[in-house]
Structure formats: C-alpha cells, structure tokens
Scaffold this active site. Sequence first.
Site, short mmCIF file in Angstrom:
data_model
loop_
_atom_site.label_atom_id
_atom_site.label_comp_id
_atom_site.label_asym_id
_atom_site.label_seq_id
_atom_site.Cartn_x
_atom_site.Cartn_y
_atom_site.Cartn_z
N PRO A 133 0.85 -1.33 0.11
CA PRO A 133 0.24 0.00 -0.03
C PRO A 133 0.88 1.29 -0.16
O PRO A 133 1.95 1.26 0.94
CB PRO A 133 -0.74 -0.21 1.19
CG PRO A 133 -0.68 -1.49 1.77
CD PRO A 133 0.76 -1.94 1.11
N GLU A 134 0.68 2.12 -0.70
CA GLU A 134 1.16 3.40 -0.86
C GLU A 134 -0.03 4.69 -0.37
O GLU A 134 -1.06 4.21 0.07
CB GLU A 134 1.72 3.98 -2.47
CG GLU A 134 2.70 2.47 -2.63
CD GLU A 134 3.19 2.90 -4.21
OE1 GLU A 134 3.47 3.93 -4.66
OE2 GLU A 134 3.49 1.88 -4.84
N ARG A 170 2.22 -12.01 5.82
CA ARG A 170 3.59 -11.83 5.69
C ARG A 170 4.14 -11.56 7.43
O ARG A 170 5.31 -11.58 7.49
CB ARG A 170 4.47 -11.36 4.73
CG ARG A 170 4.29 -12.46 3.49
CD ARG A 170 4.94 -11.71 2.22
NE ARG A 170 6.26 -11.70 2.34
CZ ARG A 170 7.16 -11.14 1.66
NH1 ARG A 170 6.44 -10.35 0.29
NH2 ARG A 170 8.51 -11.26 1.79
N ARG A 227 21.19 15.01 -5.35
CA ARG A 227 20.98 13.81 -5.25
C ARG A 227 21.63 12.98 -6.67
O ARG A 227 20.97 13.01 -7.67
CB ARG A 227 19.68 13.19 -4.97
CG ARG A 227 18.85 13.72 -3.71
CD ARG A 227 19.59 13.13 -2.39
NE ARG A 227 19.35 11.87 -2.50
CZ ARG A 227 17.96 11.31 -1.62
NH1 ARG A 227 17.20 11.78 -1.37
NH2 ARG A 227 17.90 9.86 -1.66
#
Length: 285
Positions: free
Chosen positions: A2-3, A114, A153
Amino acid sequence: MPELPEVETIRRDLLPLLRGRTITAVRVAPDASRVIRDVPPAAFAERISGRRIEDLTRRGKYLLFRLSGDLWLVAHLRMTGALLHRLASDPADPYVRVVIALDDATELRFVDLRKLGQLWVVETPEEAVGKLGPEPLDAAFTAARLGRAIVRRKAPIKAVLMDQRTLAGLGNIYADEALFAARIHPLRPASTLSEAETKRLHRAIRRVLSDALANRGSSFRDYVDAAGREGTHHLRVKVFRRTGQPCYVCRAEIARIKVGGRSSHFCPHCQPERGLNADDASATD
Ligand SMILES: [Zn+2]
C-alpha cells in the site's frame, strides 16, 4: 505494498467509523509478537485498552491513531498488511494477527499474511515514523520544493522518489507511473533533471496520486480497504507491471529494469535515457 492512495483510502473510510470509539480489549495472536514494536504484546494491549480514538491521520504510508491521554497508535501495513473493520460477530478472517475490540461491538482486525506490518504505541508519532519528506498532495509541496529535495542527489530519480525522506508516501507503483507521466527515464540521476522536467514531475506525482485516490487505490495483489474491498486503479495504470505490452501513447513495448533492487517499468520511447532535448520538452510540455 500500500502506498499513499491506498493508506489514505483506508484512513478516510475508517475515520467516521472509529472517531469517538473506545478500545475495550486487544488480542495479539501468539505467533504475531513481532508485529508489535518495542514492547511485549501484553504491555501494548494494556497501554491502549480503555482509551478513546480521538482522530485518525496519515503521514506518508503510516496511519496515526490519536488516542485519549496523549498516546498514539501507529500502523504501517508494509507488504501484505490490512486493517479490516468488522462486527465482532463477523466470521474470522484469515491471517488475523491483532484484534482491537471497540465499544460498539465492532473490531479492527490487523491481518497480515507475511507479518511484516508493524504497530507502535508511542507518545509522539515521530518516534514511529522517523524523518519523512513532505506530503506530495499538500499545498506546501511545490515544484521548487521537489527541486531542492533532488538537486544534490546523484542516485537514479526512481530511487530518490521512493526514498521516504525525499517524499512521503510514494512507492514502486506510483513512482513508475509518475515518471512515465513526466516522460523521465527511471535511471536518470536526480541531479540532472532540468527545471522543466522537475515541474513536469511535480505535476505528474500529484496527478497520479490524486487519480489513484479517486479510484480507491490499486489492488495488484493483497491490498484491500477496511471493508475488504479492492481498489480499481490497477486497471488504469500506464506502465506498472505492463512489461512487453504496448505503450498507450506510442505503442512501443513497455520495458522493465531493476532500479535499487526494485522492478521499474517504463516506455523506452517516451522516457529516453538521455532525456528529451529542450525543443521536445517545450513542444510537448
Ligand atoms: Zn511510449
């Protein structure tokens, strides 16, 4: 996993059902003690029992339950976790790890095949969530702010977008979708994005997340909302897990590569590795 759109869908559904309810009991399955962070399950149960749920907010992919008495219950669903709101009398669900019983004969069931999901009880949410970047759907998240977050970055932009310290809530699905919408190759070093590309990416991130939220998230495998229903956005993705299928824009085959150990899906034609030249960028922006 899930995001942001999936976690926000759960939050919006649960808030009216949970606000004002009091936790009457907590049961942790014997094989699920690792789901509870930092304290033994019995201490966790004792700390939150008897408290009222005052509010439910979200930060990145974390759900933050504000409890009475200045305490927070924090949940992260990780890969296969879900929070189901059920009647106490409803049949058992598979893989229930933690049950939070409420004073209206309903319960919140934390199910997780899990057992990678996690629950914390903390005095401030930061103790659980750590340092997170801005919320991509907040008004304060501007293209300039995205630019400042990525300008130094050198890592691939895909990896930088998934770093929760850069931006909170983006994962594999929506990073791929946003890069496609912005026509940026996932391996482009983040620091090489032009101002025009950064603006496109900013707009793409917000649009992709908003669209997914409108469709109640994506259910590629395990994601279900608090009522156990799937989202529908997986039916509308442009590149994620569409390897070998034709690009909806140019008909080229969607490709898959590994970026930072994660599968990344993109269109080699719409997202060229060297980036679009300035003319292309302005012509199609
Ligand atoms: Zn294409």
